[in-house]
Design a protein around this motif. Structure first.
Motif, mmCIF file in Angstrom:
data_model
loop_
_atom_site.group_PDB
_atom_site.id
_atom_site.type_symbol
_atom_site.label_atom_id
_atom_site.label_comp_id
_atom_site.label_asym_id
_atom_site.label_seq_id
_atom_site.Cartn_x
_atom_site.Cartn_y
_atom_site.Cartn_z
ATOM 1 N N MET A 166 0.937 -1.052 0.141
ATOM 2 C CA MET A 166 -0.068 -0.087 -0.095
ATOM 3 C C MET A 166 0.839 1.274 -0.038
ATOM 4 S SD MET A 166 -3.001 -1.302 2.656
ATOM 5 C CE MET A 166 -3.777 0.432 2.604
ATOM 6 N N CYS A 167 2.200 1.031 0.439
ATOM 7 C CA CYS A 167 2.985 2.374 0.727
ATOM 8 C C CYS A 167 4.306 2.002 0.379
ATOM 9 C CB CYS A 167 2.818 2.873 2.115
ATOM 10 S SG CYS A 167 3.713 4.472 2.711
ATOM 11 N N PRO A 168 4.679 2.044 -0.992
ATOM 12 C CA PRO A 168 5.903 1.397 -1.315
ATOM 13 C C PRO A 168 7.152 2.075 -0.837
ATOM 14 C CG PRO A 168 4.477 1.869 -3.204
ATOM 15 C CD PRO A 168 3.799 2.591 -2.111
ATOM 16 N N GLU A 169 6.883 3.378 -0.299
ATOM 17 C CA GLU A 169 8.136 4.211 0.491
ATOM 18 C C GLU A 169 8.487 3.604 1.475
ATOM 19 O OE1 GLU A 169 5.102 5.160 -0.355
ATOM 20 O OE2 GLU A 169 5.394 7.144 -1.467
ATOM 21 N N LEU A 170 7.861 2.675 2.221
ATOM 22 C CA LEU A 170 8.287 1.821 3.426
ATOM 23 C C LEU A 170 9.413 0.990 2.922
ATOM 24 C CD1 LEU A 170 5.209 0.574 4.989
ATOM 25 C CD2 LEU A 170 6.992 2.270 6.068
#
Length: 313
Positions: A98-102
């Motif tokens: 959901m949040c590729p920045e992780l």
């Protein structure tokens, strides 16, 4: 006489005493039946071009099977911090999807976001897994530039129980929160009324203006011929689906000859209860909103109301 003979010779006549002239041969004329037989023979011997008859349609090619790619793993440092905070391992890959920045955020940024949520936003530590599962973008939002300004804005607006609405903290004040309030004001609502709607129903901040709020407001003001101030008492109007809830209910009221039902009365009840109460309103007056009959008649159970609401955009 000599001149006459010369003229006849020029015209092709040799004179009266010339020998017998040959009789021209005329080809015999064919009868109409003979000509028809010739045409028939020509048609039989004429080469014909046959049209290709299409065969049965070929079966469609089978659709390729979808390739299910595994969710990317979270960075090792960030994963260790989240596991220590109580996030289940199964939620780590889901959060990264959901949040590729992780995948690239440093562990220090994760720790700063967790401290902000527990110490400043007041989120209890046992609730962190639930909050992060719903909104993993909180972990990659900078505290000083995003989370803290949004928290101060919502507090100034008077939104209650912010620890239960921590998912709103990742929204930008200038890009997300203020445009929703400005849209309500563009409908002709006073600024104080627009802020009151957002304070009492903060889910408005999660709805898209062009994809959700604008078409519903246009239908309310246009097809339903209602006033915008009806939204002040019922901001939950924007949480109901336009095509499957608002439009069918309005058309049912118009077909039954019932006047403008209050928005809560038209949208809150389940289908069975709405049909029953609509039939009882034909030819009768509606109860006043302050009457005990109002809530007994129109307020439905929470399950039916939640099922009618669409997901936030």
């Amino acid at each position: 006489m000599a001149g006459t003979r010369t003229a006849l010779a020029l015209l092709g006549h040799d004179g009266l005493d010339s020998g017998p002239r040959p009789v021209p041969v005329v080809a015999p004329r064919r009868s109409s039946s003979s000509r028809l037989r010739v045409v028939a023979v020509a048609l039989r011997t004429r080469p014909t071009t046959r049209l290709a008859v299409p065969g049965p349609p070929l079966p469609p090619a089978p659709a390729p099977e979808p390739v299910l790619l595994p969710s990317p793993p979270v960075a090792a440092g960030a994963a260790a911090v989240l596991l220590e905070a109580g996030v289940p391992p199964a939620d780590l890959r889901r959060a990264a999807g959901m949040c590729p920045e992780l995948l690239s955020v440093p562990a220090e940024a994760i720790e700063a976001a967790l401290r902000f949520l527990t110490e400043e936003a007041g989120v209890p530590a046992p609730d962190l897994p639930r909050v992060l599962r719903r909104r993993p973008r909180l972990l990659v939002s900078p505290v000083a530039a995003r989370l803290r300004p949004t928290l101060y804005f919502l507090r100034a607006l008077g939104v209650p129980d912010l620890h239960r609405r921590a998912d709103l903290l990742s929204f930008s004040v200038e890009g997300k929160l203020l445009p929703r309030i400005e849209f309500l004001e563009s409908l002709g609502l006073p600024p104080r009324a627009a802020r009151s709607m957002a304070r009492r129903f903060p889910a408005l901040f999660a709805y898209a203006v062009d994809g959700n709020m604008r078409p519903k407001a246009e239908y309310l003001l246009g097809a339903m011929a209602r006033r915008a101030d009806e939204l002040v008492d019922f901001p939950e109007y924007f949480s109901y689906a336009l095509a499957t809830r608002i439009v069918p209910r309005h058309e049912a009221c118009a077909a039954s000859g019932v006047g403008k039902l209050p928005l809560p009365a038209m949208l809150r009840p389940g289908d069975a209860k709405f049909r029953a109460t609509l039939a009882s309103c034909v030819g009768s007056m509606l109860p006043r909103r302050r009457s005990p009959l109002w809530h007994a008649t129109w307020v439905d159970d929470d399950d039916a109301t939640a099922a009618a609401k669409e997901t936030m955009v």
